[in-house]
Write an enzyme that holds these catalytic residues in place. Structure first.
Site, PDB file in Angstrom:
ATOM      1  N   GLY A   1      -2.796  -6.215   7.980  1.00 10.97           N
ATOM      2  CA  GLY A   1      -1.747  -5.876   8.797  1.00 10.97           C
ATOM      3  C   GLY A   1      -0.407  -5.773   7.914  1.00 10.97           C
ATOM      4  O   GLY A   1       0.833  -6.010   8.469  1.00 10.97           O
TER       5      GLY A   1
ATOM      6  N   HIS B   1      -2.623   6.855   5.814  1.00 12.67           N
ATOM      7  CA  HIS B   1      -3.966   6.806   5.021  1.00 12.67           C
ATOM      8  C   HIS B   1      -3.841   6.816   3.630  1.00 12.67           C
ATOM      9  O   HIS B   1      -2.963   7.403   3.157  1.00 12.67           O
ATOM     10  CB  HIS B   1      -4.635   8.395   5.504  1.00 12.67           C
TER      11      HIS B   1
HETATM   12  C1  GAR Z   1      -4.043   0.789   4.424  1.00 17.32           C
HETATM   13  O1  GAR Z   1      -4.205   1.025   3.042  1.00 17.32           O
HETATM   14  C2  GAR Z   1      -4.119   1.951   5.293  1.00 17.32           C
HETATM   15  O2  GAR Z   1      -3.573   3.105   4.655  1.00 17.32           O
HETATM   16  C3  GAR Z   1      -5.460   1.887   5.421  1.00 17.32           C
HETATM   17  O3  GAR Z   1      -6.006   0.633   5.839  1.00 17.32           O
HETATM   18  C4  GAR Z   1      -5.221  -0.535   4.822  1.00 17.32           C
HETATM   19  C5  GAR Z   1      -4.585  -1.282   5.962  1.00 17.32           C
HETATM   20  O4  GAR Z   1      -3.850  -2.444   5.239  1.00 17.32           O
HETATM   21  N1  GAR Z   1      -6.228   2.799   6.650  1.00 17.32           N
HETATM   22  C6  GAR Z   1      -7.042   3.414   6.572  1.00 17.32           C
HETATM   23  O5  GAR Z   1      -7.746   3.585   5.562  1.00 17.32           O
HETATM   24  C7  GAR Z   1      -7.055   4.304   7.914  1.00 17.32           C
HETATM   25  N2  GAR Z   1      -8.055   5.421   7.576  1.00 17.32           N
HETATM   26  P1  GAR Z   1      -3.005  -3.031   6.319  1.00 17.32           P
HETATM   27  O6  GAR Z   1      -3.656  -3.571   7.349  1.00 17.32           O
HETATM   28  O7  GAR Z   1      -2.674  -4.290   5.223  1.00 17.32           O
HETATM   29  O8  GAR Z   1      -1.817  -2.338   6.702  1.00 17.32           O
END
Ligand code: GAR
Length: 201
Positions: free
Chosen positions: A12, A108
């Site tokens: 998050g 993404h």
């Molecule tokens: C982030 O890097 C986001 O871009 C990626 O997951 C991570 C979540 O981090 N999302 C994807 O890969 C979606 N296809 P966070 O929970 O710390 O925001």
């Protein structure tokens, strides 16, 4: 005040960046709900500690469309203007797409259309690209395929691992997601085919 629902699956940090930008008056919006499809998501604890409406809605064993209908029904009373997928690792089913046409954004960690899907930092390293980055796009029925609102590029450097690259990209994610949300909430854009065209007046 425009109302956001933020969908998360794990850590998050993107959600926290959005919350921080709102708190610091850099983004004019409020977070009406944080919905996690994973009851263990750290983001749920963070949301609760910030006094936000944290909704645990487990998706395990539920097909995408059924789950999307559950999310739609949970959000219906909250009058959401925009849904933000912030590390939401499930495909969005049709009932949610239908309820929020061009009102769902995803972040993404690659420069789409390169490297959709999973493990994308490793994909970028394995391919040997010299630049990667992140993309905020509208969500459609495809995988990481909707019109692009914002992107930022970062260099790949000698010795990078998937983790070091992910950390460099994340810094940019935390900036461009809020910028893209502001563009969409501001309404000064038009979608022409795949292109999100910013309007100056
Ligand atoms: C982030 O890097 C986001 O871009 C990626 O997951 C991570 C979540 O981090 N999302 C994807 O890969 C979606 N296809 P966070 O929970 O710390 O925001």
């Amino acid at each position: 005040m425009k109302r956001l629902a933020i969908l998360v699956s794990g850590r998050g940090s993107n959600f926290e960046a959005i919350a921080r930008n709102i708190r610091e008056d850099k983004l004019d919006a409020e977070i009406a709900a944080v919905v996690a499809n994973n009851p263990e998501a750290k983001a749920l604890d963070t949301a609760r500690s910030l006094g936000l409406n944290a909704i645990s809605l487990p998706s395990k064993g539920i097909d995408s469309d059924t789950y999307a209908a559950q999310v739609r029904d949970a959000l219906a009373p909250l009058h959401i203007d925009l849904i933000c997928l912030a590390g939401f690792m499930r495909r969005v089913g049709q009932p949610l797409l239908d309820a929020y046409p061009q009102r769902i954004l995803n972040i993404h960690p690659s420069l789409l259309p390169s490297f959709p899907g999973l493990h994308v930092q490793q994909q970028a390293l394995d391919y040997g690209v010299k630049w990667s980055g992140c993309t905020v796009h509208f969500v459609d029925a495809g995988v990481d395929s909707g019109p692009i609102v914002a992107q930022a590029a970062v260099p790949i450097v000698e010795g990078d691992t998937a983790d070091t690259l992910a950390a460099r990209i994340l810094v940019e994610e935390h900036k461009i997601f809020s910028e893209a949300i502001a563009v969409v909430l501001g309404g000064k854009y038009r979608i022409e085919g795949r292109r999100v065209v910013r309007l100056t007046q």
